[in-house]
Every structure is written in C-alpha cells, then in structure tokens.
Design a protein around this motif. Structure first.
Motif, PDB file in Angstrom:
ATOM      1  N   GLU A  15       0.837  -1.195   0.000  1.00  0.00           N
ATOM      2  CA  GLU A  15       0.000   0.000   0.000  1.00  0.00           C
ATOM      3  C   GLU A  15       0.877   1.252   0.000  1.00  0.00           C
ATOM      4  OE1 GLU A  15      -3.787   1.617  -0.189  1.00  0.00           O
ATOM      5  OE2 GLU A  15      -3.257  -0.505  -0.194  1.00  0.00           O
ATOM      6  N   GLY A  16       0.592   2.193  -0.876  1.00  0.00           N
ATOM      7  CA  GLY A  16       1.391   3.417  -0.933  1.00  0.00           C
ATOM      8  C   GLY A  16       2.358   3.444  -2.098  1.00  0.00           C
ATOM      9  N   ILE A  47       9.710  10.675 -11.348  1.00  0.00           N
ATOM     10  CA  ILE A  47       8.893  11.744 -10.759  1.00  0.00           C
ATOM     11  C   ILE A  47       7.967  12.405 -11.790  1.00  0.00           C
ATOM     12  CG2 ILE A  47      10.513  12.211  -8.882  1.00  0.00           C
ATOM     13  CD1 ILE A  47      11.447  14.707 -10.459  1.00  0.00           C
ATOM     14  N   GLN A  63      -0.451   6.579 -19.279  1.00  0.00           N
ATOM     15  CA  GLN A  63      -0.353   6.918 -17.850  1.00  0.00           C
ATOM     16  C   GLN A  63       1.085   6.710 -17.370  1.00  0.00           C
ATOM     17  OE1 GLN A  63      -3.158   8.083 -16.155  1.00  0.00           O
ATOM     18  NE2 GLN A  63      -4.008   8.046 -18.236  1.00  0.00           N
ATOM     19  N   VAL A  68       1.100   7.053 -10.796  1.00  0.00           N
ATOM     20  CA  VAL A  68      -0.197   6.467 -10.460  1.00  0.00           C
ATOM     21  C   VAL A  68      -0.049   5.531  -9.265  1.00  0.00           C
ATOM     22  CG1 VAL A  68      -2.107   5.052 -11.302  1.00  0.00           C
ATOM     23  CG2 VAL A  68      -0.928   6.614 -12.867  1.00  0.00           C
ATOM     24  N   PRO A  69      -0.723   5.824  -8.150  1.00  0.00           N
ATOM     25  CA  PRO A  69      -0.649   4.910  -7.010  1.00  0.00           C
ATOM     26  C   PRO A  69      -1.311   3.577  -7.358  1.00  0.00           C
ATOM     27  CG  PRO A  69      -1.567   7.058  -6.358  1.00  0.00           C
ATOM     28  CD  PRO A  69      -1.554   7.013  -7.859  1.00  0.00           C
ATOM     29  N   ARG A  71      -3.525   0.398  -6.872  1.00  0.00           N
ATOM     30  CA  ARG A  71      -4.740   0.144  -6.089  1.00  0.00           C
ATOM     31  C   ARG A  71      -5.177  -1.297  -6.300  1.00  0.00           C
ATOM     32  NH1 ARG A  71      -6.541   5.277  -7.751  1.00  0.00           N
ATOM     33  NH2 ARG A  71      -7.753   4.332  -9.416  1.00  0.00           N
ATOM     34  N   MET A  74      -6.645  -2.888  -9.687  1.00  0.00           N
ATOM     35  CA  MET A  74      -6.316  -2.033 -10.839  1.00  0.00           C
ATOM     36  C   MET A  74      -5.770  -2.899 -11.973  1.00  0.00           C
ATOM     37  SD  MET A  74      -3.546   1.050 -10.683  1.00  0.00           S
ATOM     38  CE  MET A  74      -4.560   2.477 -10.380  1.00  0.00           C
TER      39      MET A  74
ATOM     40  N   THR B  37       0.969  12.495  -3.564  1.00  0.00           N
ATOM     41  CA  THR B  37      -0.046  11.916  -2.679  1.00  0.00           C
ATOM     42  C   THR B  37       0.180  12.327  -1.231  1.00  0.00           C
ATOM     43  OG1 THR B  37       1.317   9.922  -2.509  1.00  0.00           O
ATOM     44  CG2 THR B  37      -0.443   9.902  -4.150  1.00  0.00           C
ATOM     45  N   GLN B  42       9.577  16.645  -3.630  1.00  0.00           N
ATOM     46  CA  GLN B  42      10.576  15.599  -3.859  1.00  0.00           C
ATOM     47  C   GLN B  42      11.507  15.464  -2.667  1.00  0.00           C
ATOM     48  OE1 GLN B  42      10.007  13.679  -6.180  1.00  0.00           O
ATOM     49  NE2 GLN B  42       8.579  14.964  -7.318  1.00  0.00           N
ATOM     50  N   ARG B  45       9.779  13.704   0.141  1.00  0.00           N
ATOM     51  CA  ARG B  45       8.810  12.763  -0.439  1.00  0.00           C
ATOM     52  C   ARG B  45       8.468  11.681   0.575  1.00  0.00           C
ATOM     53  NH1 ARG B  45       7.112   9.978  -5.372  1.00  0.00           N
ATOM     54  NH2 ARG B  45       7.892  11.671  -6.655  1.00  0.00           N
ATOM     55  N   PRO B  47       5.465   8.368   1.448  1.00  0.00           N
ATOM     56  CA  PRO B  47       4.290   7.617   1.010  1.00  0.00           C
ATOM     57  C   PRO B  47       3.044   8.333   1.542  1.00  0.00           C
ATOM     58  CG  PRO B  47       5.854   6.199   2.183  1.00  0.00           C
ATOM     59  CD  PRO B  47       6.284   7.604   2.406  1.00  0.00           C
ATOM     60  N   PRO B  48       1.864   8.071   0.961  1.00  0.00           N
ATOM     61  CA  PRO B  48       0.655   8.699   1.493  1.00  0.00           C
ATOM     62  C   PRO B  48       0.464   8.354   2.970  1.00  0.00           C
ATOM     63  CG  PRO B  48       0.133   7.027  -0.181  1.00  0.00           C
ATOM     64  CD  PRO B  48       1.609   7.216  -0.192  1.00  0.00           C
ATOM     65  N   ALA B  51      -0.174   4.921   4.417  1.00  0.00           N
ATOM     66  CA  ALA B  51       0.746   3.826   4.098  1.00  0.00           C
ATOM     67  C   ALA B  51       2.099   3.972   4.776  1.00  0.00           C
ATOM     68  CB  ALA B  51       0.933   3.758   2.583  1.00  0.00           C
ATOM     69  N   GLU B  88      -2.719  15.427  -5.137  1.00  0.00           N
ATOM     70  CA  GLU B  88      -3.030  14.684  -6.371  1.00  0.00           C
ATOM     71  C   GLU B  88      -3.745  15.566  -7.392  1.00  0.00           C
ATOM     72  OE1 GLU B  88      -3.695  10.286  -5.841  1.00  0.00           O
ATOM     73  OE2 GLU B  88      -4.221  10.972  -3.824  1.00  0.00           O
ATOM     74  N   HIS B  90      -2.899  17.886 -10.499  1.00  0.00           N
ATOM     75  CA  HIS B  90      -1.836  18.192 -11.451  1.00  0.00           C
ATOM     76  C   HIS B  90      -2.179  19.494 -12.160  1.00  0.00           C
ATOM     77  CE1 HIS B  90       0.036  14.032 -11.412  1.00  0.00           C
ATOM     78  NE2 HIS B  90      -1.057  13.896 -10.683  1.00  0.00           N
ATOM     79  N   ARG B 108      -6.542  13.989  -9.889  1.00  0.00           N
ATOM     80  CA  ARG B 108      -6.294  12.605 -10.324  1.00  0.00           C
ATOM     81  C   ARG B 108      -6.249  11.663  -9.126  1.00  0.00           C
ATOM     82  NH1 ARG B 108      -4.311  11.476 -15.427  1.00  0.00           N
ATOM     83  NH2 ARG B 108      -2.990   9.850 -14.574  1.00  0.00           N
ATOM     84  N   GLU B 110      -8.349   9.666  -8.286  1.00  0.00           N
ATOM     85  CA  GLU B 110      -8.861   8.364  -8.710  1.00  0.00           C
ATOM     86  C   GLU B 110      -8.279   8.016 -10.075  1.00  0.00           C
ATOM     87  OE1 GLU B 110     -13.100   8.739  -8.518  1.00  0.00           O
ATOM     88  OE2 GLU B 110     -13.147   8.251  -6.379  1.00  0.00           O
ATOM     89  N   ALA B 111      -7.001   8.310 -10.287  1.00  0.00           N
ATOM     90  CA  ALA B 111      -6.338   8.089 -11.570  1.00  0.00           C
ATOM     91  C   ALA B 111      -6.607   6.672 -12.069  1.00  0.00           C
ATOM     92  CB  ALA B 111      -4.831   8.307 -11.422  1.00  0.00           C
ATOM     93  N   GLY B 157       9.505   6.999  -1.608  1.00  0.00           N
ATOM     94  CA  GLY B 157       8.063   6.940  -1.827  1.00  0.00           C
ATOM     95  C   GLY B 157       7.507   5.531  -1.724  1.00  0.00           C
TER      96      GLY B 157
END
Lengths: 84, 514
Positions: A15-16, A47, A63, A68-69, A71, A74, B37, B42, B45, B47-48, B51, B88, B90, B108, B110-111, B157
């Motif tokens: 996750e992450g 990046i 993409q 893109v995280p 999920r 996905m 996220t 940078q 940086r 993780p969200p 997480a 998130e 852009h 994004r 929900e990219a 990240g």
C-alpha cells in the motif's frame, strides 16, 4: 500485501507504492519499447517528467506508472501507450 | 473553504509548505495544490499518510522536524477552514484572470480518472521546484539506468531499491544522500563518481564557513559512505553503460580538468542499476507562459528573476525555491517564508511578520544563496562532457534523436535547442525536451544559460476533461466568489485522447542564446 493485475497476472504491491515502484520491486525495469528503435524502456526519472514509464491503466493509455498509485484490482497493461 | 482564496500556492515541497504556513499565519485564505499523494515535494517525499507504517522512510530524510512542524501548522489551518489542500492535483496551466490568476488543474486522486478543477485568487505563488538535470552518454537509455532523483523517489516513496549493485555518477552534493540512502537499504553502491574535485570548494571558503549546517550535513553523508564502504571517486564519470534488456555494466573513466576522459583510465564495472544526475533543472513550466522575466543562473540554467521579496516581474506572481535558483531545501523554506511575507504586505494583511524577523530571513537567504553559488561553481557541467558521446548515442530519449543528428543540425546552422527541435524533432516528444533540453543547449549554443521551451500545457490532460470544463453548466464554473469548484468528471478511458503538451515554441530565430 494486496494485488493489482498486470498484463493479466496478479502483481503484489505494498500500500502506498506507485505502479512503477511495484513493478521495480518485482525486478521489472522495462515494460515498453520505443517507436523507432524498439528499445526497452521503464522508469527513468521516477517523478513524472520523462514519460518513459508509460502504461495503460484501467483502459486509459499514456499513464505515467511512476505517478499512479497502485490500487487493489487495478488493471495495468504494459507495452502500450508509446504510440499515443 | 467557501470564501474566496487570497493566495494560490502551487507545489507542496519545502518552499510551498513554508510559504503556505506563513501566509496562513498571517490570516490569508490559501489554496495549496500538489501533484503528489503527500505533502513534502521531492525533498520530503513520503508515502501517502495511510501507508507510512508499511513503508518506513524516516531514516532517509534530513530536517524531518521542520517538515513535521510545517505539516502540523497546515493541519491546524485545514481544520479552521482557511487552508484548502489539494493533493493529487496536477496543474497544467496558470493564466492571468482579471486582476488575479486562474490555475487549471486535474484532480487525479482516482487516476486514471480526471476531474477538471479551476482555482482563482488575486495572488499566485509558484513553488514547483526542480528535477534532475541529465547529460546523455552511450547506453543511458538502457533499463536500469535512472536519474538519482528517480532512485531516491522509489526509495522514499515506495521503499523500493531499483538494483542490488549500483553505480552513481554526475556531479553535486545530491549524489551523497542518494548513495547513503541506497546503502542504508542494503544496496551495494559500488562507486560514486563525482566529476568535480572537492578542492573546487576551497576556492570559495567564505560561504562554506558561514553555512556550518550544510557542512555538517555533507560530513554526515560522507561518514555514512565510509561506514558502508562506498568508494567516492572525484574527477571520474560514468561515460558509458552496457547491456541488452537492462544495464549490466558501466564504463568509468577518470576525467581531465576539462571533463574529457583521460586516455587509458577507463574501467568496466558490473552493476545491475545506475543513477545519474548533473545538478537540477528548475521546473518553470507554469512560470514561463505567464511572462515573468528570467535571468541566467550560476549553474547554467535560466531562473526566474525576483526582487528581494521573491516577487517576479509579473504583478501578483511570486516564486520561491529552486525556480529562482537551485539552492536546496533550507534556502527554499526561507524563500517561501519571504515570498509569503511579501504576499501579506502586498495584500495589506493585518498580521505581517515583524521587520526584525524579515531582516533575519533576508540575511539567512543571502547567506544560503552564497552557499548555493559556491556549490554551482564547484560542481559545473564538465566543459568537454560531449566527448563521451558517439554519433549513435541517443540524446532525445522520446524521439530517439542521436548526437550525430544534432551535430549535423548544428553544422547546418542551428544555434539553439529550438532550431535543433525543428530540424531533428529533438525535444518534440512526450517529455517536450525536459530531459534532453539542457544537453541539446550545450551541444548547440555557444553561450548563455539554458532557457526551456515555453510549454502551454504543463502536464498532459485529456481532451475530455477540457471539453467538460467548457461545457460545464452555469453555476458550476468558477466565479470570483467560489475559490475552487470541481467542474465535472471525465473518465480518461472513454475520452482517451490526451492533449499532450502544446508548445508555442516555434523556433523563433531572433532569440539569441545569450
């Protein structure tokens, strides 16, 4: 550990992580080829600047895998997106 | 946040975080946008939030106390409703809009789904940072060759190391934390090739002595490299990478003072990943189209011209951090604070920082800029770096334009990267010259700093998202009274056409490289 589907196969990720990080974690460094020289490419800048790591995510081409995280569930298709 | 915003900050790295915190402390309403996220950019940086336990990265960071303090300050203002935080998001364009600015972004979170968003405010602060500057070499496009920033982004990240046996090369202090971070995660860093010689720092002892914090930070990384037995090779460079489906080896050469490889010194070292970086290129994509004046930076990059208070030449537009000269996170934080202090003063806010505080900030910024200048002078691009290119070396990775093709264009009279682009397509692909631009500039222009092409679309956006923006029913579009309104959703999969990156760069011939 959760999973996404890459080229029809389950790929575990933490996750992450981004899609690119999850691919690299399994040892995959290349997942598309260039238009002209058909050179293998994967993550380079990491990046979102270089666009080398393009994949198709849930049907959307072009993409950046490094942005893109990942999920659960996905669907990622590699080897596409480079001609768009 | 329902009231109109006073300030939009683009970029939540050190400069943007500090700017937002100072502006909020002064009573302003702020919209802060970032593509990441998590807060931090940078440099910090992460993780969200959800997480962080799964991907521990605290030991890879420097100055985390400051980061946490800034995050805490922002969290308080978010609760009070004066900070509208948009992660998130852009940002693809920023334009003048009446007396203020309109910032166009796509949400994004929900990219790959994209939702178009427009934010408006009377003042705009762009803190978009920088990315690794690259010089091509034979084999640099092999899988497994990454920018050093890319190696670190994967590590910070996602907790992922891109290889188990890695060589690093380029120039600048950033090589050290990347090497130390990889080593801390069990990666064998076989060599760190620094093109400059540390002695170059001794030509500028003043800034070094006046910035003991920097000195200590560098010494800490050097000690970590010694602890992990990572050899640091001064005056050496990775001049080629070898492999097929991925990199398997590098060739490392000692460099003469002009940067050309010393004959007979080339060595082959087996690796499974490589990291390269030659300083940084400021991210100016939003700033150039707004028309703010640029000036030549010491490191060979054009940077945004600012006054003492970080105001650009465009009224109401401010910038801070690497966009006005690469100098690191500590300088970026202080510039962010200074820029926000100017925003407060120019907005006639009631709570502006005290003169004494401002004077201390300005003094710190001057001291840190002197250090940044010494750093740039000590770590230049080696003048003869192009001697390690063959005619077959790919320079533009996207359009696969070779050094030979660029040399031919130059022989045909092209004298800057814009003309080379017209003749060879170098810089015309997906990345729009962000990767090859500085190198093509060096290969063709005889003097002057690298000024990036004007890119009207800073990040790809689906035409569907743009169309929905135009067709949004009355009442959902942004007005001066609504700080930010998400317009409508667009699934990129159903309207998959991507508006990549329109550029006005038509290769005008009247623009001298100066």
């Amino acid at each position: 550990m959760t999973e996404m589907i890459v080229d029809g196969r389950p790929l575990p990720f933490v996750e992450g992580q981004t899609v690119a990080a999850a691919l690299v974690a399994t040892g995959r460094l290349a997942w598309r080829t260039t238009r002209v020289g058909h050179r293998p490419r994967g993550v380079f800048c990491g990046i979102g600047v270089c666009f080398d790591c393009l994949v198709t995510v849930d049907g959307a081409p072009g993409q950046r895998a490094c942005l893109v995280p990942a999920r659960p569930g996905m669907t990622v298709t590699t080897g596409e997106g480079d001609d768009d | 946040m329902t009231d109109p915003a006073d300030l939009i900050v683009v970029g939540a790295g050190p400069a943007g975080l500090a700017a937002a915190a100072t502006a909020l402390a002064g009573g302003l309403r702020v919209v802060l946008l970032d593509s990441g996220t998590a807060l931090g950019g940078q440099y910090w940086r992460h993780p969200p939030e959800h997480a962080r336990a799964a991907v521990p990265t605290d030991d890879l960071h420097h100055g985390l106390d400051r980061y946490r303090a800034l995050c805490k300050a922002l969290a308080q203002h978010r609760t009070s409703g004066r900070l509208d935080l948009r992660l998130e998001h852009h940002v693809w364009s920023a334009v003048r809009d009446g007396d203020g600015f309109a910032v166009h972004a796509v949400d994004r979170h929900e990219a790959p789904r994209e939702t178009a968003v427009v934010v408006r405010a009377p003042r705009l602060l762009v803190a978009t940072g920088a990315y690794d500057r690259q010089l091509p070499f034979p084999g640099w496009d092999l899988p497994g060759v990454l920018t050093i920033g890319g190696l670190q982004a994967l590590l910070k990240g996602g907790g992922v190391a891109a290889g188990s046996r890695v060589a690093l090369g380029g120039t600048g202090p950033f090589l050290l934390p990347v090497a130390a971070g990889l080593a801390a995660r069990g990666v064998e860093v076989v060599e760190v090739c620094e093109a400059a010689h540390p002695r170059a720092w001794l030509r500028h002892p003043g800034p070094l002595l006046r910035n003991p914090g920097k000195w200590a930070e560098g010494a800490g990384y050097a000690a970590a490299l010694v602890r992990h037995r990572v050899p640091l090779r001064p005056r050496a460079a990775i001049v080629a990478a070898e492999g097929g489906e991925r990199v398997t080896a590098v060739r490392i050469a000692s460099l003469a003072p002009d940067g050309s490889p010393r004959p007979g010194t080339e060595r082959r070292v087996e690796v499974d990943a490589v990291g390269v970086g030659w300083g940084f290129a400021p991210q100016l994509d939003l700033l150039v189209p707004l028309g703010c004046a640029l000036t030549d930076g010491v490191d060979g990059n054009a940077v945004v011209a600012v006054d003492e208070g970080m105001r650009t030449t465009v009224p109401g537009l401010y910038t801070a951090g690497e966009t006005c000269g690469v100098g690191g996170a500590a300088l970026a934080v202080n510039e962010g604070r200074l820029a926000a202090a100017s925003v407060l003063a120019d907005s006639r806010a009631t709570r502006v920082p005290a003169d004494k505080h401002l004077a201390a900030l300005r003094s710190a910024v001057a001291r840190q800029r002197a250090f940044a200048r010494a750093m740039a002078l000590a770590h230049p691009l080696p003048p003869a770096w192009s001697s390690w290119l063959t005619d077959e070396t790919v320079v533009c990775r996207c359009e696969e334009v070779t050094a030979g093709a660029i040399r031919s264009a130059r022989a045909d009279g092209a004298h800057d990267h814009r003309q080379v682009k017209q003749l060879t397509r170098a810089g015309m692909g997906w990345c729009q010259g962000r990767m090859c631009g500085p190198a093509v500039h060096c290969l063709t222009a005889r003097r002057g700093a690298y000024e990036p092409a004007e890119r009207l679309v800073a990040t790809p956006v689906t035409l569907g998202a743009l169309a929905d923006l135009d067709e949004a029913p009355a009442g959902t579009t942004c007005t001066a009274d609504t700080a930010c309104t998400a317009v409508t959703a667009c699934t990129a999969g159903t309207t998959g056409t991507v508006c990549t990156q329109a550029s006005t760069d038509n290769g005008e011939t009247d623009k001298e490289c100066s």
